[in-house]
Design a protein around this motif. Structure first.
Motif, PDB file in Angstrom:
ATOM      1  N   MET A   1       0.704  -1.175  -0.065  1.00 52.67           N
ATOM      2  CA  MET A   1      -0.081   0.102   0.014  1.00 52.67           C
ATOM      3  C   MET A   1       0.929   1.173   0.165  1.00 52.67           C
ATOM      4  O   MET A   1       1.735   1.244   0.812  1.00 52.67           O
ATOM      5  N   ARG A   2       0.666   2.244  -0.850  1.00 53.76           N
ATOM      6  CA  ARG A   2       1.398   3.460  -1.094  1.00 53.76           C
ATOM      7  C   ARG A   2       0.824   4.423   0.136  1.00 53.76           C
ATOM      8  O   ARG A   2      -0.150   4.432   0.450  1.00 53.76           O
ATOM      9  N   ASP A   3       1.923   5.301   0.415  1.00 53.28           N
ATOM     10  CA  ASP A   3       1.347   6.575   1.461  1.00 53.28           C
ATOM     11  C   ASP A   3       1.062   7.636   0.498  1.00 53.28           C
ATOM     12  O   ASP A   3       2.003   8.301   0.215  1.00 53.28           O
ATOM     13  N   TYR A   4      -0.104   7.945   0.524  1.00 58.03           N
ATOM     14  CA  TYR A   4      -0.782   9.199  -0.363  1.00 58.03           C
ATOM     15  C   TYR A   4       0.103  10.587  -0.220  1.00 58.03           C
ATOM     16  O   TYR A   4       0.345  11.547  -0.746  1.00 58.03           O
ATOM     17  N   LYS A   5       0.500  10.719   1.444  1.00 62.11           N
ATOM     18  CA  LYS A   5       1.120  11.993   1.535  1.00 62.11           C
ATOM     19  C   LYS A   5       2.581  12.266   1.097  1.00 62.11           C
ATOM     20  O   LYS A   5       2.882  13.270   1.129  1.00 62.11           O
ATOM     21  N   LYS A   6       3.053  11.085   0.450  1.00 64.58           N
ATOM     22  CA  LYS A   6       4.444  11.309  -0.233  1.00 64.58           C
ATOM     23  C   LYS A   6       4.323  11.762  -1.352  1.00 64.58           C
ATOM     24  O   LYS A   6       5.126  12.179  -2.185  1.00 64.58           O
ATOM     25  N   TYR A   7       3.072  11.885  -1.846  1.00 64.00           N
ATOM     26  CA  TYR A   7       2.886  12.489  -3.436  1.00 64.00           C
ATOM     27  C   TYR A   7       2.734  13.957  -3.482  1.00 64.00           C
ATOM     28  O   TYR A   7       1.808  14.449  -2.997  1.00 64.00           O
ATOM     29  N   LYS A   8       3.448  14.722  -4.216  1.00 64.24           N
ATOM     30  CA  LYS A   8       3.281  15.931  -4.306  1.00 64.24           C
ATOM     31  C   LYS A   8       1.863  16.455  -5.079  1.00 64.24           C
ATOM     32  O   LYS A   8       1.313  17.390  -4.627  1.00 64.24           O
ATOM     33  N   VAL A   9       1.293  15.581  -5.845  1.00 67.88           N
ATOM     34  CA  VAL A   9       0.152  15.937  -6.393  1.00 67.88           C
ATOM     35  C   VAL A   9      -0.868  15.862  -5.660  1.00 67.88           C
ATOM     36  O   VAL A   9      -1.942  16.399  -5.755  1.00 67.88           O
ATOM     37  N   TRP A  10      -0.729  14.875  -4.540  1.00 66.63           N
ATOM     38  CA  TRP A  10      -1.925  14.734  -3.616  1.00 66.63           C
ATOM     39  C   TRP A  10      -1.858  16.071  -2.706  1.00 66.63           C
ATOM     40  O   TRP A  10      -2.824  16.559  -2.440  1.00 66.63           O
ATOM     41  N   GLU A  11      -0.819  16.542  -2.477  1.00 64.10           N
ATOM     42  CA  GLU A  11      -0.589  17.844  -1.606  1.00 64.10           C
ATOM     43  C   GLU A  11      -1.244  18.986  -2.561  1.00 64.10           C
ATOM     44  O   GLU A  11      -1.919  20.029  -2.055  1.00 64.10           O
ATOM     45  N   LEU A  12      -0.781  19.157  -4.090  1.00 62.62           N
ATOM     46  CA  LEU A  12      -1.534  20.020  -4.630  1.00 62.62           C
ATOM     47  C   LEU A  12      -2.968  19.992  -4.945  1.00 62.62           C
ATOM     48  O   LEU A  12      -3.641  21.085  -4.786  1.00 62.62           O
ATOM     49  N   GLY A  13      -3.369  18.899  -4.989  1.00 64.48           N
ATOM     50  CA  GLY A  13      -5.082  18.662  -4.815  1.00 64.48           C
ATOM     51  C   GLY A  13      -5.451  18.944  -3.582  1.00 64.48           C
ATOM     52  O   GLY A  13      -6.551  19.689  -3.647  1.00 64.48           O
ATOM     53  N   HIS A  14      -4.934  18.776  -2.537  1.00 60.84           N
ATOM     54  CA  HIS A  14      -5.602  19.058  -1.230  1.00 60.84           C
ATOM     55  C   HIS A  14      -5.516  20.917  -1.008  1.00 60.84           C
ATOM     56  O   HIS A  14      -6.352  21.220  -0.645  1.00 60.84           O
ATOM     57  N   GLU A  15      -4.641  21.356  -1.232  1.00 60.10           N
ATOM     58  CA  GLU A  15      -4.372  22.866  -1.391  1.00 60.10           C
ATOM     59  C   GLU A  15      -5.550  23.353  -2.318  1.00 60.10           C
ATOM     60  O   GLU A  15      -6.250  24.473  -1.950  1.00 60.10           O
ATOM     61  N   ILE A  16      -5.852  22.846  -3.464  1.00 59.60           N
ATOM     62  CA  ILE A  16      -6.787  23.489  -4.444  1.00 59.60           C
ATOM     63  C   ILE A  16      -8.055  23.279  -3.682  1.00 59.60           C
ATOM     64  O   ILE A  16      -8.856  24.215  -3.676  1.00 59.60           O
ATOM     65  N   THR A  17      -8.277  22.085  -3.091  1.00 53.13           N
ATOM     66  CA  THR A  17      -9.473  22.106  -2.277  1.00 53.13           C
ATOM     67  C   THR A  17      -9.869  22.958  -1.385  1.00 53.13           C
ATOM     68  O   THR A  17     -10.887  23.584  -1.192  1.00 53.13           O
ATOM     69  N   LEU A  18      -8.788  23.192  -0.513  1.00 60.77           N
ATOM     70  CA  LEU A  18      -8.837  24.227   0.560  1.00 60.77           C
ATOM     71  C   LEU A  18      -9.179  25.475  -0.015  1.00 60.77           C
ATOM     72  O   LEU A  18      -9.998  26.320   0.376  1.00 60.77           O
TER      73      LEU A  18
END
Length: 115
Positions: A1-18
């Motif tokens: 299982m991968r750790d989503y927090k290590k993906y910069k793209v997840w961080e970008l998506g989260h920032e856009i959501t906020l």
């Protein structure tokens, strides 16, 4: 299982959501079930699908969820154009938001190609 927090793209998506949640607070109340809801749904779908894909066992399944995330980014891009054209977003905010969505989409595309 991968750790989503290590993906910069997840961080970008989260920032856009906020950012989308903050911006849509100022939208007209009659849009709560319209464009406000649609923009929020499309924005949180980006990081949520990355997270779901990280919980899958194979690269193929992960890739499928990244493609869904990319579709949500495309959808959000349209909603930002619509919000601008309706006068809900001013040009500087629209430009910054659109640039961030495009950056996220390009990051997703890059990750998809690596799989």
């Amino acid at each position: 299982m991968r750790d989503y927090k290590k993906y910069k793209v997840w961080e970008l998506g989260h920032e856009i959501t906020l950012e989308i949640y903050k911006l849509t607070q100022g939208f007209p109340k009659e849009e709560i079930y319209g464009i406000t809801s649609q923009m929020r749904r499309a924005s949180y779908s980006i990081p949520a699908n990355i997270v779901e894909g990280c919980g899958r066992e194979s690269d193929a399944e992960f890739k499928r969820f990244l493609i869904i995330s990319q579709g949500s980014a495309n959808e959000l891009e349209y909603f930002t154009v619509l919000a601008k054209d309706l006068g809900y977003l001013d040009i500087p905010i629209f430009t910054k938001l659109n640039d961030n969505v495009d950056k996220t989409r390009r990051s997703l595309n890059s990750l998809i190609k690596k799989l």
